[in-house]
Design an enzyme around this catalytic site. Sequence first.
Site, PDB file in Angstrom:
ATOM      1  N   ALA A  17      69.603  37.612 -43.025  1.00  0.00           N
ATOM      2  CA  ALA A  17      68.787  38.640 -42.375  1.00  0.00           C
ATOM      3  C   ALA A  17      68.341  38.201 -40.982  1.00  0.00           C
ATOM      4  O   ALA A  17      68.601  37.070 -40.557  1.00  0.00           O
ATOM      5  CB  ALA A  17      67.587  38.973 -43.249  1.00  0.00           C
ATOM      6  N   HIS A  18      67.648  39.081 -40.307  1.00  0.00           N
ATOM      7  CA  HIS A  18      67.248  38.822 -38.919  1.00  0.00           C
ATOM      8  C   HIS A  18      66.353  37.594 -38.787  1.00  0.00           C
ATOM      9  O   HIS A  18      65.478  37.365 -39.584  1.00  0.00           O
ATOM     10  CB  HIS A  18      66.585  40.030 -38.256  1.00  0.00           C
ATOM     11  N   ASN A  19      66.646  36.841 -37.729  1.00  0.00           N
ATOM     12  CA  ASN A  19      65.828  35.697 -37.344  1.00  0.00           C
ATOM     13  C   ASN A  19      65.863  34.524 -38.313  1.00  0.00           C
ATOM     14  O   ASN A  19      65.016  33.626 -38.238  1.00  0.00           O
ATOM     15  CB  ASN A  19      64.366  36.133 -37.096  1.00  0.00           C
TER      16      ASN A  19
END
Lengths: 337, 337, 337
Positions: free
Chosen positions: C236-238
């Site tokens: 997922a993001h980051n």
Amino acid sequence: MTTLGELAQRFGLTLSGDPARQVSGLSTLVEAGPQDLTFLSNRKYLAALDDTRAAAVILQPEFAARCPVDSLHTDDPYLAFARLTALFDRAPLPAAGIDPRAVVDPSAEVDASASIGAGAVVEAGARIGPRTVVGANCHVGADCRLGPGTRLYPGVVLYHDVHLGEDCTVHSGAVLGADGFGFAPGPQGWEKIHQLGGVRIGDRVEIGAGTTIDRGALGHTVIADGVIIDNQVMIAHNCRIGKNTAIAGCVGLAGSTIIGENCTLAGGVGVVGHVELCDGVHVTGMTMVTRSITQPGSYSSGTPMEPTRQWRRNAVRFSQLERLNQRFADLEKTRHN
Amino acid sequence: MTTLGELAQRFGLTLSGDPARQVSGLSTLVEAGPQDLTFLSNRKYLAALDDTRAAAVILQPEFAARCPVDSLHTDDPYLAFARLTALFDRAPLPAAGIDPRAVVDPSAEVDASASIGAGAVVEAGARIGPRTVVGANCHVGADCRLGPGTRLYPGVVLYHDVHLGEDCTVHSGAVLGADGFGFAPGPQGWEKIHQLGGVRIGDRVEIGAGTTIDRGALGHTVIADGVIIDNQVMIAHNCRIGKNTAIAGCVGLAGSTIIGENCTLAGGVGVVGHVELCDGVHVTGMTMVTRSITQPGSYSSGTPMEPTRQWRRNAVRFSQLERLNQRFADLEKTRHN
Amino acid sequence: MTTLGELAQRFGLTLSGDPARQVSGLSTLVEAGPQDLTFLSNRKYLAALDDTRAAAVILQPEFAARCPVDSLHTDDPYLAFARLTALFDRAPLPAAGIDPRAVVDPSAEVDASASIGAGAVVEAGARIGPRTVVGANCHVGADCRLGPGTRLYPGVVLYHDVHLGEDCTVHSGAVLGADGFGFAPGPQGWEKIHQLGGVRIGDRVEIGAGTTIDRGALGHTVIADGVIIDNQVMIAHNCRIGKNTAIAGCVGLAGSTIIGENCTLAGGVGVVGHVELCDGVHVTGMTMVTRSITQPGSYSSGTPMEPTRQWRRNAVRFSQLERLNQRFADLEKTRHN
């Protein structure tokens, strides 16, 4: 549009009713309208039978008397329904021939009755059989073989040396023949083990959307005839899946796993590598299979769903189980002294 | 590049500071530089506020006094931040028009303001609305409908008879309308149940990369307005998802599952087929949902993570729980005698 | 076709046998024929050594005396085998140059030794390094950078602003840089948080088929050098993944998760968002990681697989654990009184 008489004859059903009655669709007992055919395959829907507005119902002879409309009799209404669905399928079938925007290597052999869609790429030495369909933007790698009547939906990718038998269906987003996850630890980090095997898939295999079946490391990854595989299933290198086994969505099989014939793996099951499941094994949803299974039957793992607050308390106790067990053994000893 | 004054006016925020101060980007409290805007939405980051070097901070009025730099006040800083992100998004938007390398069936209707990318295929009878974007190498099946402002990123596949409403976003690798996993056991093995239904998706629905939503067997698979779905989610045939429900990555829903409105399913949740979750249900990560839920609230399953050695001992005790329970009941009896 | 003498010299192995002996393939101890090379890396296969029909066996010097055929000696036979696989890999390598059916933006920089396949789309400002391969029907978004020797297999999608270092491999169906799952609750429902960060991937990273790595919300999602990622992994993001970490199939990492260096996550592991795993953490299959880990070592969760009937009884008892514990505490008290 067809008639009950035609359906009875074509599918070997016994008609009780008007052979000229027309049906134009299939529906459920509850939703069927006066031009729809429906079916009763489970006693628990008997109540719905009484109120059905269908043109006719496929059912077992024992329920015919209760049926308020025409009926078609068979011992296996669900199977009859399954076969009838083919009649009502309006999915378009691509025309035979190679789309001018497809890219087919001159050394590939494509049967004249096959269909190669726009943007599809067929690499050197591939062989595409009669009535086979390669959808738009698919990729068929070098030396692949696709048997007669096999269909790849748009966007399927086959790497090189992937064989599919007759009448297989591969849904969009599936990737067959990508490298297995093989690496050896080296002095500077992971070193890749080139995956030298291929993928061998039998006849009448269905492969769901987004499913990945990796090529073998040395030998092949093998899927036997009649296997059905749902979406987003992950089959690692050198797995072998036996005849007529069914694998539901989101299942993951680690490398070199062997699954027997006529097994069912429910959704989200995970199987560790290098184990073997014998024929006739059924694994319930989200079970973690960490060892071989040598007896047919049903297997499970996991804990039941509960309200979170309650679950949290029980879960804490899980991590104290060994301690609880010892305290209990102590207490038992006390009693016996 | 914009100014605090413009931002305050455009987003209805109260400015405390210099309206001419320029901001060129968005960042976190800790990382923001003197040209960045940032926000404080959670009291636990208050300490970071003291040291921020941002141009300005979006925050609740109560924290304004503590803010060492300019601030923009609102009751919901996170929502204000969300809306501001649109200003700073540099993602390129494809130009309107049909790329000459796209393949559009003459019977398809494509609005003049829509964009059809290179290599995309649009089949017979499809209708593409105003400002709709079909990315490169996408496939839009026969009779699909894409509402105004909907965007398919490159490589999305829609089978035939899939409808999407307005302002939907579908990320790459998603497959909508593949066959549901329907088979009847026959004398020679599995017999396919052709999947006759379609997919119906409402307005403002987001669908993540690699997510698969299968078409219905008889009726449709239905996703209501405002539903947000993360990556690699599997939604089987005839599921129905209620308004504004959020489904995180790697969730799997089996066939005919009904999820209510305003639910949240966390990552890796699995739901068995033919159950129904009422409105307002929240399911924590990796929970196995094996029955219907009729009360709003939070639900969970699973066991807590532990060091493997310790976990192994407890896990063995799990498989002896029924026995432990009986031994315990025996002991209790002894005590009471 | 090569000889034992050549292999010994090229890979720094000590040969015991005929340097002129020819080998044409690699196989397992059991399946190797008289022209195949094989290896012994695990003492448990010693019995198979006695019966091997291979041309030669790569093994540790201590087992040379027992080997019935020629042998090549090294302290790490598995690593030697891994390196040898490259010699026998018959996977075709696409020719350098831009296929006339590729679509390359005039502002993109493509090295003359790179290969861009048919139907691939390379957007504005992208830079493709020497010997880099962009497979058929791939999509390389605006301002992407692909380092020397990196290979995208057919059908990979990179959104804009995704950087890959040198010698990376990305398998088909992978999607890098799709939007992270970021939404703020608003008065009318979810409001999208535009994902402004990119994806930064180091050197020698392998990314499996169907894996998705989302772009960051504000900063980037970062994968360090030497990380290996299997199929259908969701990042997922980051997230930030440390050097040489290995992530097996079907793992899911929620947003802003940090994984250290030299970790291994086995198949199906799920990690909640905003936690951090230190270097040297190993997580066993299907474990649910719900908190940060600060000590290297092996971690697990879940319950063991059992026959379903037996499992059901134990699972019911799990949901009574808190109660059992209290009853037990009561009983202990009684004893001590």
